[in-house]
Structure formats: structure tokens, C-alpha cells
Scaffold this motif. Structure first.
Motif, mmCIF file in Angstrom:
data_model
loop_
_atom_site.group_PDB
_atom_site.id
_atom_site.type_symbol
_atom_site.label_atom_id
_atom_site.label_comp_id
_atom_site.label_asym_id
_atom_site.label_seq_id
_atom_site.Cartn_x
_atom_site.Cartn_y
_atom_site.Cartn_z
ATOM 1 N N TYR A 293 7.506 -7.364 -2.409
ATOM 2 C CA TYR A 293 6.063 -7.393 -2.148
ATOM 3 C C TYR A 293 5.331 -6.369 -3.010
ATOM 4 N N TRP A 294 5.889 -5.178 -3.097
ATOM 5 C CA TRP A 294 5.219 -4.107 -3.834
ATOM 6 C C TRP A 294 5.164 -4.428 -5.330
ATOM 7 N N LEU A 295 6.253 -4.935 -5.881
ATOM 8 C CA LEU A 295 6.306 -5.199 -7.320
ATOM 9 C C LEU A 295 5.438 -6.390 -7.722
ATOM 10 N N ARG A 296 5.215 -7.331 -6.824
ATOM 11 C CA ARG A 296 4.384 -8.491 -7.152
ATOM 12 C C ARG A 296 2.884 -8.203 -7.054
ATOM 13 N N ASP A 297 2.536 -7.094 -6.456
ATOM 14 C CA ASP A 297 1.121 -6.766 -6.294
ATOM 15 C C ASP A 297 0.503 -6.406 -7.649
ATOM 16 N N LEU A 298 -0.615 -7.030 -7.990
ATOM 17 C CA LEU A 298 -1.245 -6.817 -9.299
ATOM 18 C C LEU A 298 -1.768 -5.398 -9.448
ATOM 19 N N THR A 299 -2.266 -4.820 -8.380
ATOM 20 C CA THR A 299 -2.767 -3.438 -8.457
ATOM 21 C C THR A 299 -1.637 -2.470 -8.774
ATOM 22 N N ASN A 300 -0.488 -2.678 -8.163
ATOM 23 C CA ASN A 300 0.644 -1.786 -8.414
ATOM 24 C C ASN A 300 1.195 -1.946 -9.829
ATOM 25 N N TYR B 223 5.131 2.100 -12.380
ATOM 26 C CA TYR B 223 5.627 0.757 -12.070
ATOM 27 C C TYR B 223 6.977 0.494 -12.742
ATOM 28 N N GLY B 224 7.119 0.874 -14.003
ATOM 29 C CA GLY B 224 8.378 0.649 -14.712
ATOM 30 C C GLY B 224 9.544 1.398 -14.079
ATOM 31 N N THR B 225 9.272 2.631 -13.625
ATOM 32 C CA THR B 225 10.328 3.414 -12.979
ATOM 33 C C THR B 225 10.792 2.763 -11.684
ATOM 34 N N LEU B 226 9.847 2.285 -10.890
ATOM 35 C CA LEU B 226 10.206 1.636 -9.634
ATOM 36 C C LEU B 226 10.898 0.296 -9.877
ATOM 37 N N MET B 227 10.491 -0.390 -10.940
ATOM 38 C CA MET B 227 11.176 -1.631 -11.300
ATOM 39 C C MET B 227 12.646 -1.358 -11.628
ATOM 40 N N GLU B 228 12.885 -0.296 -12.370
ATOM 41 C CA GLU B 228 14.257 0.064 -12.731
ATOM 42 C C GLU B 228 15.066 0.472 -11.501
ATOM 43 N N LEU B 229 14.446 1.229 -10.593
ATOM 44 C CA LEU B 229 15.138 1.619 -9.362
ATOM 45 C C LEU B 229 15.483 0.397 -8.514
ATOM 46 N N ARG C 188 0.812 -1.221 0.000
ATOM 47 C CA ARG C 188 0.000 0.000 0.000
ATOM 48 C C ARG C 188 0.844 1.269 0.000
ATOM 49 N N LEU C 189 2.147 1.128 -0.030
ATOM 50 C CA LEU C 189 2.998 2.319 -0.059
ATOM 51 C C LEU C 189 2.807 3.075 -1.371
ATOM 52 N N PRO C 190 2.657 4.385 -1.330
ATOM 53 C CA PRO C 190 2.575 5.163 -2.574
ATOM 54 C C PRO C 190 3.896 5.089 -3.343
ATOM 55 N N PRO C 191 3.845 5.148 -4.660
ATOM 56 C CA PRO C 191 5.083 5.075 -5.451
ATOM 57 C C PRO C 191 6.115 6.132 -5.063
ATOM 58 N N LYS C 192 5.653 7.343 -4.727
ATOM 59 C CA LYS C 192 6.597 8.401 -4.355
ATOM 60 C C LYS C 192 7.389 8.022 -3.105
ATOM 61 N N ILE C 193 6.701 7.453 -2.125
ATOM 62 C CA ILE C 193 7.375 7.087 -0.875
ATOM 63 C C ILE C 193 8.312 5.904 -1.098
ATOM 64 N N LEU C 194 7.874 4.929 -1.877
ATOM 65 C CA LEU C 194 8.736 3.782 -2.151
ATOM 66 C C LEU C 194 9.999 4.221 -2.892
ATOM 67 N N GLU C 195 9.829 5.105 -3.850
ATOM 68 C CA GLU C 195 10.997 5.614 -4.584
ATOM 69 C C GLU C 195 11.960 6.334 -3.653
ATOM 70 N N LEU C 196 11.419 7.146 -2.766
ATOM 71 C CA LEU C 196 12.262 7.893 -1.836
ATOM 72 C C LEU C 196 13.007 6.948 -0.892
ATOM 73 N N CYS C 197 12.342 5.900 -0.438
ATOM 74 C CA CYS C 197 12.990 4.934 0.462
ATOM 75 C C CYS C 197 14.106 4.171 -0.256
ATOM 76 N N ILE C 198 13.866 3.789 -1.504
ATOM 77 C CA ILE C 198 14.906 3.087 -2.267
ATOM 78 C C ILE C 198 16.147 3.958 -2.411
ATOM 79 N N LEU C 199 15.943 5.216 -2.772
ATOM 80 C CA LEU C 199 17.079 6.123 -2.953
ATOM 81 C C LEU C 199 17.783 6.403 -1.629
ATOM 82 N N LEU C 200 17.009 6.507 -0.553
ATOM 83 C CA LEU C 200 17.611 6.774 0.757
ATOM 84 C C LEU C 200 18.519 5.634 1.190
ATOM 85 N N TYR C 201 18.009 4.406 1.169
ATOM 86 C CA TYR C 201 18.811 3.278 1.644
ATOM 87 C C TYR C 201 19.929 2.925 0.668
#
Length: 307
Positions: free
Chosen positions: A139-146, A152-158, A111-124
Motif C-alpha cells: 500500500y505504501w509503495l503504490r501511493d503516488l505521494t510517497n 522511496y528508493g531506500t524503502l523499495m530496496e528494504l 500515511r506512515l512516515p518513512p522512518k517508522i516504515l523502515e523500522l517496522c520492516i527491519l523489526l519484523y
């Protein structure tokens, strides 16, 4: 250490950038307390640099929105509050708490918004701790809704560049790229080429790191071998010397010399070997000879007794 320094996310570009106090908030009608808390938190973060107070406003704002979590406008404000809160935690060097802090408001990673997930990936990724996001991203990438989201493609690349490849999980990265519908054929080929390049770099680094570890071991082996050879040579020379001394002491001329010395001693001191008064002297002389014999030949070498 690099991970003990305050982490600033102000330089991160993209939709995950935090709100600034000078930027207007283009939000749909939401509860007034949440909006005012968001504006106050952004002002405390950017202008006053009061990170603890900014975090407090973000937490109060998220709690005020808990009564209406499904409202679209509330979700936008909640996401913005979390982005400001993440920045405040990073500035206070509390980046280890970021993921758990965010999940307390979204419960599950999906349920994490894409903006927050992106920020967390870059932070860590910035603090060299990409493994923290490995399970959350999966978990986020396997979710069908996401998977139907435009980002989705941007977060997959990150996830590929900042999590899987730094961890050396090249097989998982290839499987992810080949099974990703968000990538077209050209993007898949480019991603696979990047994976191969990073794999080669990984192998070269491992080979470079293994060479210095082998050199000290080889030096130690050479040193031990040299010491062993020297010790063996010394023991061989000593054995030969003791053997020569033993042969010399046990030879007939030496026995005759000892007998002659004993006779001369008896003549000089005028002792009668059969007299009782000469027994202590003879006994003492035998003891001295025995001690000399033991000191020379024991415990390294004791020649056989000859009759």
C-alpha cells in the motif's frame, strides 16, 4: 524460540534509530506537553530501562497531538514518539503489537512516515516474520505521494531484500524492480542479479530438504517388500507341507494302517461291533478321528473327500 525473546532495535542504524535522552531534540515549536513527554519517554527507555512507563509516555504524547495532526512540527514529534514506543514494545517482547499500535495513530499504511516504515520492516525481518509487512509495504509503495519522497528508493530496496525475497516471491520482486522509476539502470541490473542469486539458493534449499524426506520412505518400502517376500515364502512352504500331509493321510497304506489298528483294538478289548455295548466306544473313536482330521486340515486346507 527465537521469536519469544525480547527484540532490541538499538543496533539498527539509519534514520529509524530511536532517540536517546542525551541527544538534543531539534524540533520546531510544538505543544510543551508533547515535547516533555518525548524527552521523558526517551529517558525512561534508555537510562531507567522502564519500558512500560516509556510506552505510556509515548501514548500520552501522541494523544496530546491528535488535535493538530497536520502541523509539520507535531508530525515530527509524533514520529519520534512512535519510534520510542516501538522500541519499548520490542524490549517487552510485544513486537507482535507494533504494527497495530502504530496504525492506531496513522489510520492507514500510506500515511506512515518513512522512518517508522523502515523500522517496522527491519523489526519484523529480525524476528523472521516478514509476511506481516507485505500488505502494508505494498500500500505504501503504490501511493503516488510517497513515490516522490527521497527515501522511496531506500524503502523499495528494504521491501525487496527483507520482505519479498525471504518469502520466495521472486516474480513479484522482478516486476517491482522493472517498474520502479526510483532505480536507475545499474541499480535495476544489480537488483535483478540479487533476485536470481536468491532464487537459486531457494531452489537448492528445497532440494536439500526434500532428500531426507524421500530416504525414510524408500527404507520403509524396502522393509515392507522384504517382509512380504518372507511371508510369501513361509506360506508357500506351509502349503507344500500341508499338501504332503494330506496326500500321506489319504493314501491307501495309511487307510490300511488305520483299519488294521481298529481291528487290533477290537480284538484286544474283545468288542463285538454288532453288540449294543460297543456302540459308545466306536462312536467316541469316530469323534476322535474326526477332531484330529479337523485340527490338521481346517481352516487352511481341507482335501476332497474320496470314496
Amino acid at each position: 524460540m527465537k521469536n519469544d525473546l525480547p527484540v532490541s532495535l538499538a543496533g539498527l542504524s539509519g534514520p529509524a534509530g530511536f532517540l536517546r535522552s542525551s541527544e538534543p531534540l531539534s524540533l520546531s515549536p510544538v505543544p510543551a506537553p508533547a515535547t516533555s513527554l518525548l524527552e521523558e519517554a526517551a529517558d525512561l527507555l534508555v537510562v531507567h530501562l522502564d519500558f512500560a512507563a516509556a510506552l505510556d509516555r509515548c501514548e500520552r504524547g501522541c494523544e496530546s497531538l491528535a488535535s493538530d495532526p497536520d502541523c509539520e512540527s507535531s508530525a515530527e514529534v509524533k514520529c519520534s514518539l512512535c519510534i520510542v514506543g516501538i522500541q519499548a514494545l520490542a524490549e517487552m517482547n510485544r513486537w507482535r503489537e507494533v504494527l497495530s499500535w502504530v496504525l492506531q495513530y496513522y489510520q492507514v499504511p500510506e500515511r506512515l512516515p518513512p522512518k517508522i516504515l523502515e523500522l517496522c520492516i527491519l523489526l519484523y525481518s529480525t524476528v523472521k516474520e516478514p509476511h506481516v509487512m507485505l500488505e502494508v509495504d505494498s500500500y505504501w509503495l503504490r501511493d503516488l505521494t510517497n513515490q516522490s519522497l527521497p527515501s522511496y528508493g531506500t524503502l523499495m530496496e528494504l521491501h525487496l531484500l527483507h520482505v519479498l525475497l525471504p518469502l520466495g516471491q521472486f516474480v513479484e520482486a522482478e516486476e517491482l524492480v522493472q517498474g520502479c522509476d526510483a532505480f536507475n539502470k545499474e541499480q535495476q541490473l544489480e537488483a535483478l542479479r540479487t533476485i536470481n542469486e536468491r532464487r537459486c539458493q531457494w531452489v537448492q534449499q528445497e532440494e536439500t530438504q526434500s532428500v531426507p524426506e524421500e530416504q525414510p520412505a524408500t527404507a520403509r518400502e524396502k522393509l515392507l517388500g522384504s517382509v512380504s517376500r518372507k511371508l510369501l515364502t513361509i506360506l508357500t512352504v506351509l502349503r507344500r507341507a500341508l499338501g504332503s500331509m494330506s496326500s500321506h493321510f489319504c493314501s491307501s497304506p495309511y487307510k490300511k494302517t488305520l483299519l488294521a489298528a481298529l481291528i487290533v483294538c477290537l480284538v484286544v478289548v474283545r468288542l463285538d461291533p454288532a453288540a449294543p455295548t460297543s456302540l459308545p466306544f466306536l462312536y467316541r473313536l469316530v469323534q476322535l478321528c474326526h477332531q484330529a482330521w479337523v485340527a490338521v486340515f481346517s481352516p487352511l486346507y481341507r482335501p476332497p473327500v474320496q470314496d
